[in-house]
Design an enzyme around this catalytic site. Sequence first.
Site, PDB file in Angstrom:
ATOM      1  N   GLY A  56      38.448 105.566 -14.691  1.00 49.77           N
ATOM      2  CA  GLY A  56      37.743 104.552 -15.480  1.00 49.77           C
ATOM      3  C   GLY A  56      37.470 103.318 -14.652  1.00 49.77           C
ATOM      4  O   GLY A  56      37.551 103.360 -13.430  1.00 49.77           O
ATOM      5  N   ASN A  57      37.116 102.227 -15.295  1.00 44.46           N
ATOM      6  CA  ASN A  57      36.916 100.967 -14.568  1.00 44.46           C
ATOM      7  C   ASN A  57      37.307  99.803 -15.474  1.00 44.46           C
ATOM      8  O   ASN A  57      37.653  99.990 -16.639  1.00 44.46           O
ATOM      9  CB  ASN A  57      35.480 100.853 -14.049  1.00 44.46           C
ATOM     10  CG  ASN A  57      34.472 100.871 -15.173  1.00 44.46           C
ATOM     11  OD1 ASN A  57      34.431  99.964 -15.991  1.00 44.46           O
ATOM     12  ND2 ASN A  57      33.675 101.929 -15.239  1.00 44.46           N
ATOM     13  N   TYR A  58      37.246  98.593 -14.922  1.00 41.78           N
ATOM     14  CA  TYR A  58      37.793  97.418 -15.619  1.00 41.78           C
ATOM     15  C   TYR A  58      36.833  96.773 -16.626  1.00 41.78           C
ATOM     16  O   TYR A  58      37.140  95.731 -17.174  1.00 41.78           O
ATOM     17  CB  TYR A  58      38.187  96.351 -14.598  1.00 41.78           C
ATOM     18  CG  TYR A  58      39.381  96.718 -13.756  1.00 41.78           C
ATOM     19  CD1 TYR A  58      40.608  96.988 -14.350  1.00 41.78           C
ATOM     20  CD2 TYR A  58      39.289  96.765 -12.379  1.00 41.78           C
ATOM     21  CE1 TYR A  58      41.718  97.315 -13.589  1.00 41.78           C
ATOM     22  CE2 TYR A  58      40.383  97.080 -11.602  1.00 41.78           C
ATOM     23  CZ  TYR A  58      41.602  97.353 -12.210  1.00 41.78           C
ATOM     24  OH  TYR A  58      42.683  97.666 -11.458  1.00 41.78           O
TER      25      TYR A  58
END
Length: 401
Positions: free
Chosen positions: A208-210
Amino acid sequence: MLQGKKIVLGITGSIAAYKSCLIIRQLIKKGAEVQVVITPAGKEFITPITLSALTSKPVISEFFSQRDGTWHSHVDLGLWADAMLIAPATAATIGKMANGIADNMLITTYLSMKAPVFVAPAMDLDMYAHPSTQQNLKTLQAYGNHIIEPGTGFLASKLEGKGRMEEPENIVACLERFFDVQGSMKGKKVLITAGPTYEKIDPVRFIGNYSSGKMGFALAEECARRGAQVELVCGPVSASMQTVSPLIHRVNVESAKEMHQACLELYPAMDTAILCAAVADFAPESIADQKIKRTGYDMTIRLVPNPDIAAALGKMKKDSQTLVGFALETHDEAAHAQEKLARKNFDFIVLNSLNDEGAGFQTDTNKISIISTEGKEDFPLKPKAEVAKDIVDRLTQLVMR
Ligand code: CTP
């Protein structure tokens, strides 16, 4: 345009209550109708006689009229108003609003209010800077209220020696700006992607990412506030991310493939799309159906490219439609953004740089540049709700042409 607008003005117990007279004068001069609701503490600072003389209406303070026992209906006021403005708003009133403590006519009116609510805080700096006041203001903002801070006209994320109430002419200007754009996108349909995507590795893990989704949610609220119908295609964001406007329809997805599918289905019926999501460029080639166990050896996950949603919509785009993209770059920002503008067939691209403090992922603020074939326009660091206004201002120029 304030002409003909019905404003409920809430006045609370602050020395800045005397400035309410100036607010009333300006609102009335611009053609608005003003109904004052004052707290008991407010009456210690300014007399109802002054206020009723200025508004040509009896001032409401108690649930029942002292004179003849008539019931003052906060519900009716909530339906009557086009906007409610609480100026000055003390720390106590802000706290009660944030927590629904309906122990006076002003708070019950606030809780029954169907129209947008503007709050102009007024207190000394220590009270203003206290974490509980700051938390209450953030809560009010999350409920969709508009906080008018001195100097900025909106809730800034950093305290810069404020607390004193914003000047009356700036408060009135805030309301005026609000009504000027209200409904300007009525009948338009906007697709917005927001948040991260999660690409499954096995039943318990993902890549995923932030991305928090805050920018996309702010854009959705801003378009809805201007009357557009919004389809918000949203990756896995925190449960605290909730939409306020009933004009927003939320479609929850998890992976880039799901987001791609939802966008392909929705875009043909849209007037415009804003692609704000941080889409994973790659996904694991296969998803393990059981949790991958530790082996003690190195392991490799083979990644394959995800569909480029922006490029796909760029290809489908009809002359009547527009498409707006985002880019978050770490180097050679403007050149990369120009290249993406062309490759994905965007009408303009919103560039945010990770090199700027306060811009980008997880923050409440953003600093953007808008890049189109006509050039680059830089904006200062602002709360995401304000950045959304700048972006939607530019968008409406294209959508309403
Ligand atoms: N985007 C998209 N689908 C993808 C990747 C990106 O719709 N699979 C959109 C983003 O929402 C954003 C724009 O394309 O509006 C640019 O995203 P970015 O990740 O910067 O672009 P990439 O094509 O991934 O380019 P690069 O990885 O080379 O920076």
